[in-house]
Design an enzyme around this catalytic site. Structure first.
Site, short mmCIF file in Angstrom:
data_model
loop_
_atom_site.label_atom_id
_atom_site.label_comp_id
_atom_site.label_asym_id
_atom_site.label_seq_id
_atom_site.Cartn_x
_atom_site.Cartn_y
_atom_site.Cartn_z
N TYR A 1 -3.02 -6.94 -0.53
CA TYR A 1 -2.07 -6.09 0.20
C TYR A 1 -1.42 -5.13 -0.77
CZ TYR A 1 1.94 -4.60 2.93
OH TYR A 1 2.87 -3.84 3.59
N GLU B 1 0.54 2.17 3.68
CA GLU B 1 0.19 0.75 3.56
C GLU B 1 -1.33 0.57 3.63
OE1 GLU B 1 0.52 -1.89 7.02
OE2 GLU B 1 1.88 -3.12 5.84
#
Ligand code: GDP
Ligand code: MN
Length: 389
Positions: A109, A197
């Site tokens: 992530y 993101e």
């Protein structure tokens, strides 16, 4: 402003960040042709909606041949996706992104966000990428590392090494991470992003870092200087009422409650929502009618509020600074009369010509309750929505 994954990836590509090849399709036949054109043994067919959590909801599927891509696309196109990020009614899938399949060794992530408290940017990274980052944050927050970055100086070499280390990367991958974060920060600054993101950022079987998913948010207030980004807007993905409000220059955000709100000024509108909650009620919307609210604007605002069937009462809270309360009162009476507003109206007028405004409301034969203080207004609106006024 939100954009689709395929558009976000186009922007990532522009800044030198590795993403898989892909093509957009709006029909199963187009998806089949896209898979054939990509020519890889596996493709991924991904629903394009402005919401995450698609994988778990059946919006991301692998296909091992163009024929299978067609089949999978026919399942995904036209489906209504329900994920934790979609509105209660779900989101209709109108487009899919057909992408060359990646061989995944690990899912990480990585995100860049604005850290408002620090007045800086922040990189958030975790080894636990994929579909459950919210759960990771809740249950094992130690697996998420945050590195604050001064926007004027940029990310420093030691910070990249620190993040690379936290992600368990080797020397070659840290070099790739360096280039990737450099690109991501340039993108963030040059395009006025507010969130970028990548989840998952994968390590492929060959050891390369590739952005497999991308979510980028852009600052609406900066869109005027980014023609290329502004044209990525997809009106079909936006809330119908918010779009209608935008067109007539009203700031409107739909909420879940049953008390419609019409307020002038964003701060007062926020305070009004708080007061409704404080009094035990629940607002149906945020609506800032702006400084120059006149009769026409009041009417349009009423129309917008009443499109929401949940609305059981309307609270009008106007502070007459520049605007005159008597003119607002005339507008409210005229608009409510013309539109045949049936739900109870609670109106609080304060400021310039407030007594004159209240007199106009009192003289009308409409179902209007006047209030003087904000708390009175909140209490009366909550009572009215509950059927007690
Ligand atoms: P989201 O669920 O909306 O966040 O959609 P993502 O784009 O993140 O995809 C969800 C999951 O699908 C990823 O976490 C991967 O596990 C899987 N996935 C996506 N693309 C590929 C791919 O090319 N190959 C494989 N094997 N899995 C993929
Ligand atoms: Mn994802």
């Amino acid at each position: 402003m939100n954009v689709h994954e395929y558009q976000a990836k186009e922007v990532l590509r522009e800044f030198g960040i590795a993403v898989p090849e892909g093509l957009v399709a709006t029909t199963p036949a187009e998806a089949e042709a896209a898979a054939r054109a990509l020519g890889t043994s596996v493709v991924v067919v991904k629903a394009q909606v402005h919401a995450g959590g698609r994988g778990k909801a059946g919006g991301v599927k692998l296909a091992k041949s163009p024929a299978e891509a067609k089949e999978v696309a026919s399942e995904i196109l036209g489906m209504t996706l329900h994920t934790p990020q979609t509105p209660p009614e779900g989101k209709l899938v109108r487009k899919v992104y057909v992408e060359a399949g990646s061989e995944i060794a690990d899912e990480l992530y990585l995100a860049v966000v604005v850290d408002r408290a620090e007045e800086k940017l922040a990189v958030i990274a975790s080894t636990e990428g994929g579909m459950e980052i919210e759960e990771v944050a809740e249950k094992t927050p130690e697996k998420i590392v945050t590195e604050t970055v001064d926007g004027n100086i940029g990310i420093q070499a030691y910070q990249i090494r620190k993040i690379g280390c936290a992600l368990g990367l080797g020397a070659e991958q840290v070099k790739q991470l360096d280039a990737l974060l450099g690109g991501l920060f340039r993108l963030f600054n040059e395009k006025d992003a507010s969130i970028a993101e990548i989840n998952p950022l994968v390590i492929t079987k060959d050891g390369d870092l590739v952005a497999l998913d991308a979510k980028i948010n852009f600052d609406d207030n900066a869109l005027y200087r980014h023609e290329d980004i502004a044209k990525l807007r997809d009106p079909e993905e936006e809330d119908e009422r918010e779009r209608a409000a935008h067109e007539i220059d009203l700031a409107y955000v739909g909420l879940d409650g049953n008390i419609g709100c019409m307020v002038n000024g964003a701060g007062l509108a926020m305070a009004t929502l708080d007061m409704i909650q404080y009094c035990g009620g629940s607002p149906a919307n945020f609506l800032d009618a702006g400084g120059g609210a006149d009769k026409e604007k009041v009417k349009e605002a009423f129309k917008l509020i009443l499109r929401d069937e949940k609305v059981k009462a309307i609270l009008v809270n106007i502070f007459g600074g520049i605007v005159r309360c008597d003119l607002i009162a005339e507008g409210v009476v005229a608009a409510a009369g013309e539109l045949g507003v049936e739900v109870p109206l609670v109106v609080r007028l304060q400021g310039t010509k407030a007594p004159e405004g209240r007199a106009i409301l009192a003289e009308s034969d409409l179902n209007i309750t006047s209030a003087e203080t904000l708390q009175e207004a909140g209490e009366r609106a909550v009572a009215a929505a509950a059927g007690g006024a």
